[in-house]
Design an enzyme around this catalytic site. Sequence first.
Site, PDB file in Angstrom:
ATOM      1  CB  ALA A 201      43.856  36.255  59.922  1.00 43.72           C
TER       2      ALA A 201
ATOM      3  N   GLY B 156      48.349  39.177  59.866  1.00 42.10           N
ATOM      4  CA  GLY B 156      48.995  37.862  59.897  1.00 42.10           C
ATOM      5  C   GLY B 156      50.015  37.686  58.778  1.00 42.10           C
TER       6      GLY B 156
ATOM      7  CD  GLU C  16      50.554  39.000  63.528  1.00 42.67           C
ATOM      8  OE1 GLU C  16      49.547  38.659  62.854  1.00 42.67           O
ATOM      9  OE2 GLU C  16      50.525  39.127  64.755  1.00 42.67           O
TER      10      GLU C  16
ATOM     11  CD  GLU D  36      46.704  42.513  63.040  1.00 35.57           C
ATOM     12  OE1 GLU D  36      47.238  43.636  62.989  1.00 35.57           O
ATOM     13  OE2 GLU D  36      47.322  41.450  62.819  1.00 35.57           O
TER      14      GLU D  36
HETATM   15  C1  HXC Z   1      39.635  38.119  53.608  1.00 32.91           C
HETATM   16  C2  HXC Z   1      40.427  39.595  52.067  1.00 32.91           C
HETATM   17  C3  HXC Z   1      41.422  40.050  52.968  1.00 32.91           C
HETATM   18  C4  HXC Z   1      41.465  39.437  54.259  1.00 32.91           C
HETATM   19  C5  HXC Z   1      41.617  41.171  51.150  1.00 32.91           C
HETATM   20  N1  HXC Z   1      40.598  40.322  50.959  1.00 32.91           N
HETATM   21  N2  HXC Z   1      42.134  41.027  52.373  1.00 32.91           N
HETATM   22  N3  HXC Z   1      39.554  38.631  52.391  1.00 32.91           N
HETATM   23  N4  HXC Z   1      40.553  38.477  54.538  1.00 32.91           N
HETATM   24  N5  HXC Z   1      42.392  39.757  55.173  1.00 32.91           N
HETATM   25  C6  HXC Z   1      39.772  40.167  49.754  1.00 32.91           C
HETATM   26  C7  HXC Z   1      38.827  41.317  49.587  1.00 32.91           C
HETATM   27  O1  HXC Z   1      37.665  41.131  50.381  1.00 32.91           O
HETATM   28  C8  HXC Z   1      38.523  41.252  48.103  1.00 32.91           C
HETATM   29  O2  HXC Z   1      37.598  40.215  47.860  1.00 32.91           O
HETATM   30  C9  HXC Z   1      39.849  40.823  47.510  1.00 32.91           C
HETATM   31  O3  HXC Z   1      40.591  40.213  48.593  1.00 32.91           O
HETATM   32  C10 HXC Z   1      40.674  41.993  46.994  1.00 32.91           C
HETATM   33  O4  HXC Z   1      40.780  42.950  48.044  1.00 32.91           O
HETATM   34  P1  HXC Z   1      40.374  44.491  47.860  1.00 32.91           P
HETATM   35  O5  HXC Z   1      40.111  45.032  49.221  1.00 32.91           O
HETATM   36  O6  HXC Z   1      39.300  44.650  46.854  1.00 32.91           O
HETATM   37  O7  HXC Z   1      41.740  45.078  47.263  1.00 32.91           O
HETATM   38  P2  HXC Z   1      42.308  46.548  47.437  1.00 32.91           P
HETATM   39  O8  HXC Z   1      41.222  47.561  47.279  1.00 32.91           O
HETATM   40  O9  HXC Z   1      43.463  46.604  46.521  1.00 32.91           O
HETATM   41  O10 HXC Z   1      42.814  46.653  48.960  1.00 32.91           O
HETATM   42  C11 HXC Z   1      43.859  45.856  49.389  1.00 32.91           C
HETATM   43  C12 HXC Z   1      43.937  45.881  50.967  1.00 32.91           C
HETATM   44  C13 HXC Z   1      42.570  45.511  51.557  1.00 32.91           C
HETATM   45  C14 HXC Z   1      44.374  47.267  51.424  1.00 32.91           C
HETATM   46  C15 HXC Z   1      45.019  44.865  51.345  1.00 32.91           C
HETATM   47  O11 HXC Z   1      42.118  44.311  50.930  1.00 32.91           O
HETATM   48  C16 HXC Z   1      42.584  45.295  53.045  1.00 32.91           C
HETATM   49  O12 HXC Z   1      42.613  46.267  53.815  1.00 32.91           O
HETATM   50  N6  HXC Z   1      42.544  44.043  53.482  1.00 32.91           N
HETATM   51  C17 HXC Z   1      42.461  43.684  54.875  1.00 32.91           C
HETATM   52  C18 HXC Z   1      43.786  43.870  55.567  1.00 32.91           C
HETATM   53  C19 HXC Z   1      43.696  43.531  57.070  1.00 32.91           C
HETATM   54  O13 HXC Z   1      42.936  44.144  57.814  1.00 32.91           O
HETATM   55  N7  HXC Z   1      44.469  42.542  57.516  1.00 32.91           N
HETATM   56  C20 HXC Z   1      44.501  42.099  58.911  1.00 32.91           C
HETATM   57  C21 HXC Z   1      43.558  40.925  59.089  1.00 32.91           C
HETATM   58  S1  HXC Z   1      43.420  40.409  60.785  1.00 32.91           S
HETATM   59  P3  HXC Z   1      36.272  40.458  46.977  1.00 32.91           P
HETATM   60  O14 HXC Z   1      35.564  39.146  47.079  1.00 32.91           O
HETATM   61  O15 HXC Z   1      35.561  41.609  47.574  1.00 32.91           O
HETATM   62  O16 HXC Z   1      36.824  40.731  45.608  1.00 32.91           O
HETATM   63  C22 HXC Z   1      44.797  39.483  61.051  1.00 32.91           C
HETATM   64  C23 HXC Z   1      44.937  38.911  62.450  1.00 32.91           C
HETATM   65  C24 HXC Z   1      46.113  37.996  62.568  1.00 32.91           C
HETATM   66  O17 HXC Z   1      45.595  39.278  60.209  1.00 32.91           O
HETATM   67  C25 HXC Z   1      46.057  37.256  63.850  1.00 32.91           C
HETATM   68  C26 HXC Z   1      46.039  35.770  63.670  1.00 32.91           C
HETATM   69  C27 HXC Z   1      45.662  34.973  64.882  1.00 32.91           C
END
Ligand code: HXC
Length: 258
Positions: A65, A109, A112, A132
């Site tokens: 998400a 997400g 999921e 998460e």
């Molecule tokens: C918003 C995101 C994002 C996310 C990545 N980006 N994941 N933006 N939401 N979930 C953005 C980063 O901010 C960055 O933007 C660009 O994408 C590239 O990401 P980087 O982090 O620079 O890339 P990298 O170093 O290669 O790392 C990749 C990664 C990391 C390991 C996937 O991005 C990461 O940990 N992302 C979050 C993963 C996460 O926690 N997902 C769960 C979300 S909660 P900029 O602008 O800085 O370049 C969820 C709840 C679901 O999903 C429930 C629903 C109801």
Amino acid sequence: MAYQTLIVEITDHVALIRLNRPEALNALSGQLVSELAAAMKAADADADVRCIVLTGSEKAFAAGADIKEMASKSYVDVLTGDLFGPEIEVIQRVRKPVIAAVAGYALGGGCELAMMCDFIICADNAKFGQPEINLGVIAGIGGTQRLTRFVGKSKAMDMNLTGRFMDAAEAERSGLVSRVVPADKLLDEAMGAAKKIASKSAIAAMVAKEAVNRSYETTLREGLLYERRAFHALFATEDQKEGMSAFAEKREAQFRDR
Ligand code: HXC
């Protein structure tokens, strides 16, 4: 319909839906999820489409998400807005077969969403996770429920509690994915599987999907009865007559979805 966060192409009766927010690793923004629900609904209703493939980019299926969009929301915001609820319902109600073709990150997400599809084919660079917990929340659209049914309690707990990622080999070993292929072969493999499904009776495919999904919702006894009755019901179709005659006549079946 023109989408801003998706690219949709239909070839050989297969709708390929590609998540397309490269700047955010296909993070599921509200707009992307709404567009995806609309695209899925449209593909399900399109008589020319017999199978759907959902994919992302080589780097990310979806990184979860959209954290930046969610960060400032209050409990009341997410509750009254039912964050993702109605759109996710639409995606889950698709009756045609849906294959997830996952390369790179399928996190939160994103993992999921892949699990909502009927099966997952992944590239050898795929990484699945429910991170998460690192954000002070938990999975919200199946990461504690579907993942547990896919991989069992121990791995589901491990992934939900530590937030660690599972690589493609572990995902295949654990039953999360049906096939692992080299990254540059992912789309060919998924489209090949989708075209194969598209060549079958669409009625039988729909009923098979329903019956497998029923196994998650009911007891074995009830599930077996449901399956048997669905099997019986297919004898009312022309496709059953055609499929069995074609076998006896040693020719390819020509299914007409009747
Ligand atoms: C918003 C995101 C994002 C996310 C990545 N980006 N994941 N933006 N939401 N979930 C953005 C980063 O901010 C960055 O933007 C660009 O994408 C590239 O990401 P980087 O982090 O620079 O890339 P990298 O170093 O290669 O790392 C990749 C990664 C990391 C390991 C996937 O991005 C990461 O940990 N992302 C979050 C993963 C996460 O926690 N997902 C769960 C979300 S909660 P900029 O602008 O800085 O370049 C969820 C709840 C679901 O999903 C429930 C629903 C109801």
